[in-house]
Design an enzyme around this catalytic site. Structure first.
Site, PDB file in Angstrom:
ATOM      1  N   GLN C 121      46.433  19.214  34.368  1.00  0.00           N
ATOM      2  CA  GLN C 121      46.221  20.571  33.576  1.00  0.00           C
ATOM      3  C   GLN C 121      47.233  21.644  33.575  1.00  0.00           C
ATOM      4  O   GLN C 121      47.722  21.979  34.914  1.00  0.00           O
ATOM      5  CB  GLN C 121      44.751  21.283  33.858  1.00  0.00           C
ATOM      6  CG  GLN C 121      44.405  22.231  32.947  1.00  0.00           C
ATOM      7  CD  GLN C 121      43.059  22.926  33.743  1.00  0.00           C
ATOM      8  OE1 GLN C 121      43.011  23.844  34.500  1.00  0.00           O
ATOM      9  NE2 GLN C 121      42.162  22.777  32.781  1.00  0.00           N
ATOM     10  N   GLY C 122      47.691  22.178  32.762  1.00  0.00           N
ATOM     11  CA  GLY C 122      48.915  23.197  32.534  1.00  0.00           C
ATOM     12  C   GLY C 122      48.376  24.327  32.078  1.00  0.00           C
ATOM     13  O   GLY C 122      48.651  24.729  30.888  1.00  0.00           O
ATOM     14  N   SER C 124      47.127  27.925  33.840  1.00  0.00           N
ATOM     15  CA  SER C 124      47.422  28.946  34.632  1.00  0.00           C
ATOM     16  C   SER C 124      48.875  29.101  34.722  1.00  0.00           C
ATOM     17  O   SER C 124      49.831  28.229  34.845  1.00  0.00           O
ATOM     18  CB  SER C 124      47.090  28.951  36.195  1.00  0.00           C
ATOM     19  OG  SER C 124      45.457  29.162  36.005  1.00  0.00           O
ATOM     20  N   SER C 156      46.772  19.930  39.618  1.00  0.00           N
ATOM     21  CA  SER C 156      46.576  18.799  40.460  1.00  0.00           C
ATOM     22  C   SER C 156      46.978  17.768  39.812  1.00  0.00           C
ATOM     23  O   SER C 156      47.130  17.441  38.679  1.00  0.00           O
ATOM     24  CB  SER C 156      45.074  18.700  40.646  1.00  0.00           C
ATOM     25  OG  SER C 156      44.602  19.806  41.239  1.00  0.00           O
ATOM     26  N   GLU C 239      33.181  23.284  32.139  1.00  0.00           N
ATOM     27  CA  GLU C 239      33.405  23.167  33.655  1.00  0.00           C
ATOM     28  C   GLU C 239      32.385  23.927  34.097  1.00  0.00           C
ATOM     29  O   GLU C 239      31.894  23.625  35.043  1.00  0.00           O
ATOM     30  CB  GLU C 239      34.774  23.862  33.649  1.00  0.00           C
ATOM     31  CG  GLU C 239      35.057  23.608  35.220  1.00  0.00           C
ATOM     32  CD  GLU C 239      36.438  24.245  35.688  1.00  0.00           C
ATOM     33  OE1 GLU C 239      37.083  23.709  36.670  1.00  0.00           O
ATOM     34  OE2 GLU C 239      37.119  25.464  34.925  1.00  0.00           O
TER      35      GLU C 239
END
Lengths: 377, 290, 377, 290
Positions: C121-122, C124, C156, C239
Site C-alpha cells: 500500500q502506498g 501515507s 509493508s 478495514e
C-alpha cells in the site's frame, strides 16, 4: 527550595492556633443551611471576631505565606468557613484593592473585613457560561447613573448581600471583551428580583438575579468604562490561586476519615479500595505541595497568582471528585444515603470541573498561555 | 446469525417508547421527582400494556415473549426514567397475584437496599430490619438492609443492565442535542473537539454496552450477563457524568434531566452484581477457561 | 436478535475445522521474521492452499457471516496470519472488486486469491498522516501513461510485493479531496526505491517508497481520474469492519494465557490484577459481540461496513493496549524482557490508536457522521 | 518558606543541562541507542563535573550539596536520557573507591533487575543468579534476578523519581514543539483542541509530580518520597505515551526520541517502590494518620 517558615511566620501560626483554641468553643451553634439571614449573622459574626483579633487583613495586603498559614490553621481547627464573606474577601475585595480608587477602597474594604457588609457576584448569565465575555446584561449611561437590565445566574447569598459585583455590557458595538464594565450594585436598589435556583444537590445555595432598569451611580464603577474584563481577570486569577487552600486541607482530613470508615466496615481489607485511597493520599500531598509552590511563586513575582492556578485547578477539581468517588466505593449502598455527609459532598463536587471555568476551558488556558500553542482557526 | 432487531422487536420498542411518552411525559416526570409517590394509575396502565406479563406464557395470560424483548422494554424504561420497582414486579408476574396485571406492586431487596418498600404491596425476599434512608435518587425511595447484599439472580442483573443501557443512550442523546444547540464563543459547543470527543466516547460506551446486553439477553449465560452489567453500569454512570460536563452549569440545576440519570445509574450500580463483584465473576470465568 | 448460525453456516464451520486440523500439521516451519522472501513464500503458499480448498473467496463476494466464521476458525486453530496477502485481500482486492472494470477484476483478483501476486500500500506520506488527503505524490499524464514522483511511508512487504495500490495527486489545483487518483503500480517499474523503516518495536516491518518518474499505464487506474478519494474510502471502511475479527479472537486467547501466567507467578492472588483481567474479559466478550452486530448490519445493508467500524476501532485499539498493559502488570520486571512475546506485542499495540486514523480522527468521524455534530469553524 | 529554586540551584540546573548538551548530544544518544556500551570517557567527565561527588562533603573531596540539588541533577539526566547506572554510582561515592571521580562504574540490583551488570566494575548488593535478558530499553542492558525485588532505599527512589520527572518534562516539551510545527488540515496540529488538551494534561502531570518530588527532596520523608515516585512514574509513562500520540506515525519510528522515554520510564517504574507497592505504602501512612 525551602519549605521551612520564618520565625515570624511560626509565631503567627502559634498565636493563631492559640487564639482559635480559645475562641472556637465560644461560637454560637451553626445555623440551619436554609436559614440565609441566620447564616449571614453567623458568618459575619465570625469575620468580626477575626477582625477584632487582627486576622482579617490576611486576605489581602498580607503576604501570601501568611494567608496560606491562616487558611491552613483555621481549616485544621475546624473554624467556620468563609461563607457569606466569600465574594467580599476573595473576589470583590481583591479587585477593589487592586483596581479601585483611594475613595472606593476606603468605602468598601473595611466593611468587608469587619463583617459589616456582604457581597455577592453577578458575573455569569444563562447564555454566557464558559464564554463569560458574551454577557448581555446592558448598562446605559444616564447622566451620572448607569441603568442596568438583564439577568444573572449562580449568585450565592444574593438574599442577604448588601452589594453585588456586577459585570455589564456598556458598549454593545465593541469586540466582546472590550465593552464590559465592573460595577458595585447595592442590593437594595429598586428593580432587583432574586429567585432561588435549586441545584442537583437539592440545595438552594444559588440564586438568579433579574435586573429591571436598576440605577447604579457612576461612582460605583471600578476601573474605567469598558475595561471591566481586565479588571475581572484579576479576581479570577486570584480565585485560582490560594482560594482552595482550606479545601485541600479539608480533603486530606476527609481522606483519613474515609480510611477510618473503610477500616470500620471491612472494605480496607480489599486491596482495590486500599490502593485507591493510597493513591489519593499521594495526590493530595502533592496538591498541598503545589499550593506551596504557587504561593512561593506569587510571593516572588509580587503579583496575583499566575496561570499556574489553572494547573492546580485542573488537577484539584478532578482529585476532589475522585475523593468522593472513593468515599462512595467505601460506603457501598450507604453512598445512596443523603443522610451521609459525603453523599451531599459528592454531589457538590460535581460542579468543580465546571464552575469558574470548565476543565475544557482551563486546558485551553494552559495550552495557549503557558505552552504557547496556537489558537484554532 | 442476525444480531439486529427483528421487525417485531423494533415495533415493540417503538410502541413502548410512544406509550411512555404519552403516559409518563415531562410533567409526570417532574411530579414524580417532586415526591409524588408511586402512580398507581400508571402502574395499572403498564400492566394493561403487557409490561409485566411480557414473559408470561400466553396460556397464563401473558404476552409470551422472551428475555431479548424484556431487555428492549427495560431499555425504554431506563431511558424514560420510569419510577417504581419494575423489575421485581415483572419477575413476580405469574407468581404473585396481580403482579402481571399491574394491580400489585412488588419489590425485592437487592444489594443491601430495598426500593419502594413503603409503597409495595408485596416484598419478595427478606427485608427484616430495613431502615428508611434519605435516597440520593429523588425518583426512588430507599430502605437500607442491615448487612451487605446477598447474591442476586442473573435475570434481575440483565434487566438492570438494560435499564442502564437505556439511560446511557438517553444521556448521550441529551448531550448531543445540547451540544448542537448551545452556542458559546460564536458557535455551537458541539463544534469544539473537546465536546465532540466527549460525545463520541459516550456513543462508543453505549454501543459496546448495547452489544453486550443484547447478546447476554440472547444467550442468557450468567457470566455474559455479569459482564454486560459491568459495561452497562459504566456506560450509564460515565455517560451521565459526561452529559453533565457538556451541559456545564445548565446541567447543574435541579430542573435539568441530567442529574436524575446520574443518581439512578449510581443506584442501579449497587444492585447485584456490583462492578467489583462483576469483575470477580469475570475473573472466575477466566480461571475456568484456563 | 439471533446469534445462532444457519445449518449451512454450521456446515461451513465444521468443514473448515476439519480441513484446518488436517492441513495445519503439514505446513512448513515459519520463516524468520526478517526473511522477507521466505515470508512471502510462506504466506502465499498458505493462501494457495486456501484457494485450492475453496476458502479463498471468503474475502469478498461471500457473506460477511461466512467471512466472520472463517476468520474466527482460522485464528482459533492457529492457522497462519494473512501476512503478505493483507493488502491484496483486505485493501486492494475489495477496492478493485467494488470499483474496478470487468477487465481489471479479471486481471488482478484471481492472482491475489491464488497467492500468486502480493500487493502493498502506498497511501501515507511523511507530511500527510492524519490528513491523508493532503498527499503530494504527483502524477502527470503523458499520453496513456502517468508519470509519478514522490514519497510514501508505512508500506509493508514493499520488498516482495508485485503491485502497490497508490494514491497520487492528479489535479493540484482542485480541492484536496478532488484531485486524487487510485493507481496500481507494478513494483518492478523503474524509478522505485524501497528503504526499510525501523519502528519503535525494533522491527523493519515497514518501508518508505521513493518514486522518481515512475511510469504507470492509464489502464492501471481504478475509478475515474481525480475520483481516487471516494474509491479509497471503500477500502478504509472495509478495514474498519471485519478486519479485526481474527485479532479479537487472538486477544481473548492471550487474555487466558495472561491469567495462566498470573496464576503461575502468584499475581493472580492480587485482587487489583484479578479485577483488571476480569474487566478485560468482559471487554473482549463485548467487542466480539460488537463485531457480530457490525457484521449483521453489513449483511442487512448489503454494503461495506458503515461508520460503526469507527466505534469498534476506537474501543478495540484502546482495549488492546490495556490488554498488554495488564500483561506487563502480571509480568512485573519480566515485562522489560524483549524475549517475552508480550513485550514485543505491547510495543506494536502502541500503533493501534494511531494507524489507519488516530483515535482523535475516529472520534471526529463518530461525532460528525454518526452524531451529526457540526464541524468547527 | 520559599519553595522556588534558589539562584544557585538554577545555575546548577543550567550548568548540568549545558554540560550534557555538549557531552551527550544527539549523535552520542544515537550511538548509545545503537548499542555503543557504556562511554567511559563520558563517565569520567561526569565525575570531573562533580556529578557523582555532589553530595559528598567538601572535606571528603565532594561538592557538599544535598538531596534537592541531587534531584535537579537527576532531572537533567532523565531529560537527556543519559545512560548508565548513575544513581548506584552516586550513592556509592565515598564508599566505593573511584565512584566519586567517575573512575568506577557501580551498579546495584533494584526491583528484580540489575542494570549494566556486565559493564559495571562493582556491584553493591546480591546479584547471585542474575541472567541477561533482551532489554526493552535500548539504552539499558538488563539482567534479571531470580525471585522478586526486595525493598529499596528512599534515596534511590527519590533519585529515580527525579529522573522520571525530567523525562516527563522532556516528553511534554517534545510534544508541544511538534504540535507547534506539524501542520495537518491546514493548521498546526497544536491548534486542535484534542492535541491542545493532551499537551495541557501532560504539563499538569509534570508540574504536580515536580511539586511532589521537590518537596520530598526537601523533607526527605520516606512516605513523601514513595508518593513522589508514584506520581513521577505516572507522569513519565503517561507523558511519553501521550507524546507518542501527538507525534502520530512519526513517533512510531526508531529514530524519534519519544519511544526511548517511554521504555526508560517503564523500566524505572519497576524500581522500588513500584506503583502497587507505593500505593500500599501510602495506604499504610493513611492508617497511621487515623
Amino acid at each position: 527550595m525551602d519549605l521551612s517558615y520564618t520565625p515570624e511566620e511560626e509565631e503567627f501560626r502559634a498565636g493563631l492556633r492559640k487564639w482559635l483554641a480559645g475562641v472556637l468553643p465560644t461560637l454560637p451553634p451553626k445555623p440551619d443551611p436554609l436559614d440565609w439571614p441566620g447564616r449571614r449573622v453567623y458568618d459575619t459574626g465570625w469575620q468580626r471576631r477575626l477582625y477584632d483579633a487582627g486576622y482579617a487583613r490576611v486576605h489581602w495586603g498580607a503576604s501570601a505565606t501568611l494567608r496560606l498559614i491562616f487558611l491552613e490553621e483555621t481549616e485544621r481547627a475546624g473554624a467556620p468557613y468563609v461563607g457569606a464573606n466569600f465574594v467580599g474577601l476573595l473576589h470583590a475585595g481583591p479587585t477593589i484593592a487592586a483596581e479601585g480608587t483611594e475613595e472606593q477602597r476606603a468605602r468598601w474594604l473595611e466593611p468587608v473585613l469587619r463583617g459589616d457588609e456582604v457581597w455577592c457576584q453577578g458575573f455569569s448569565e444563562p447564555d454566557a457560561g464558559s464564554d463569560l465575555a458574551a454577557l448581555r446584561t446592558r448598562a446605559v449611561r444616564d447622566g451620572d447613573t448607569y441603568v442596568v437590565s438583564g439577568a444573572k445566574i449562580w449568585t450565592s447569598h444574593a438574599e442577604v448581600a448588601d452589594w453585588c459585583e456586577l459585570l455589564v455590557r456598556t458598549d454593545p458595538d465593541a469586540p466582546k471583551h472590550r465593552g464590559i464594565t465592573w460595577l458595585a450594585m447595592p442590593m437594595d436598589a429598586p428593580g432587583i428580583t432574586v429567585r432561588p435556583l435549586r441545584t442537583l444537590a437539592g440545595s438552594d445555595e444559588f440564586a438568579q438575579l433579574f435586573l429591571d432598569e436598576v440605577r447604579i451611580p457612576v461612582g460605583h464603577r471600578v476601573g474605567a468604562e469598558n475595561d471591566g474584563w481586565r479588571v475581572t481577570m484579576v479576581t479570577l486569577s486570584y480565585e485560582r490561586g490560594t482560594a482552595f487552600v482550606g479545601e485541600v486541607v479539608a480533603c486530606r482530613r476527609v481522606l483519613v476519615e474515609i480510611a477510618r470508615a473503610a477500616h470500620k466496615n471491612g472494605t480496607w481489607d480489599d486491596p482495590v479500595i486500599r490502593h485507591q485511597l493510597g493513591a489519593l493520599n499521594a495526590e493530595f500531598t502533592a496538591l498541598w505541595r503545589l499550593i506551596q509552590w504557587n504561593v512561593s511563586e506569587s510571593e516572588r513575582s509580587g503579583g496575583p497568582p499566575g496561570v499556574g492556578g489553572s494547573v492546580f485547578k485542573l488537577r484539584y477539581s478532578h482529585a476532589r471528585q475522585e475523593l468522593y468517588d472513593a468515599a462512595a466505593a467505601v460506603l457501598g449502598p450507604d453512598a445512596l444515603d443523603l443522610g451521609r455527609e459525603w453523599t451531599a459532598d459528592r454531589l457538590s463536587s460535581l460542579s468543580y470541573t465546571i464552575a469558574a471555568g470548565t476543565s475544557q476551558i482551563q486546558q485551553n488556558i494552559v495550552a495557549e498561555r503557558i505552552l504557547g500553542l496556537p489558537k484554532g482557526r | 446469525m442476525d444480531f439486529q432487531l427483528t421487525d417485531e422487536q423494533r415495533a415493540l420498542k417503538t410502541g413502548v417508547r410512544e406509550m411512555l411518552a404519552r403516559r409518563f411525559d415531562a410533567t409526570a416526570l417532574r411530579a414524580a421527582v417532586d415526591g409524588g409517590g408511586l402512580d398507581r394509575g400508571l402502574w395499572r396502565a403498564l400492566g394493561d400494556a403487557g409490561f409485566f406479563a411480557l414473559r408470561l406464557s400466553e396460556e397464563a395470560g401473558g404476552v409470551g415473549l422472551g428475555l431479548p424483548e424484556a431487555v428492549l422494554l427495560f431499555e425504554e424504561a431506563g431511558r424514560a426514567l420510569l419510577p417504581g420497582p419494575l423489575i421485581a414486579t415483572q419477575l413476580a408476574a405469574g407468581l404473585v397475584e396481580g403482579a402481571a396485571e399491574g394491580a400489585t406492586v412488588v419489590t425485592a431487596p437487592d444489594g443491601g437496599l430495598v426500593e419502594w418498600l413503603a409503597e409495595a404491596d408485596v416484598v419478595r425476599g427478606d427485608a427484616t430490619g430495613a431502615e428508611p434512608i434519605r435516597s440520593a435518587d429523588p425518583l426512588t425511595p430507599l430502605h437500607r438492609l442491615p448487612g451487605g447484599g446477598a447474591g442476586g439472580s442473573p435475570e434481575r442483573a440483565l434487566l438492570t443492565a438494560a435499564e442502564q443501557l437505556g439511560s446511557a443512550g438517553r444521556s448521550t442523546e441529551l448531550a448531543v442535542q445540547y451540544a448542537r444547540e448551545r452556542e458559546q464563543f460564536g458557535q455551537p459547543i458541539g463544534a469544539f473537539q473537546a465536546v465532540k470527543h466527549l460525545c463520541a466516547q459516550m456513543l462508543v460506551r453505549t454501543e459496546v454496552a448495547r452489544a453486550a446486553v443484547h447478546a447476554a439477553a440472547v444467550t442468557g449465560d450468567p457470566v455474559e450477563i455479569a459482564g454486560a452489567k459491568l459495561l452497562a453500569d459504566e456506560a450509564a454512570v460515565r455517560c451521565a457524568r459526561d452529559c453533565l460536563q457538556v451541559y456545564g452549569g445548565m446541567g447543574f440545576t435541579w430542573e435539568a434531566e441530567v442529574h436524575l440519570h446520574l443518581k439512578r445509574a449510581w443506584l442501579r450500580r449497587e444492585r447485584w452484581p456490583t462492578p467489583a463483584r462483576g469483575r470477580e465473576l469475570q475473573a472466575a470465568a477466566l480461571e475456568e477457561a484456563m
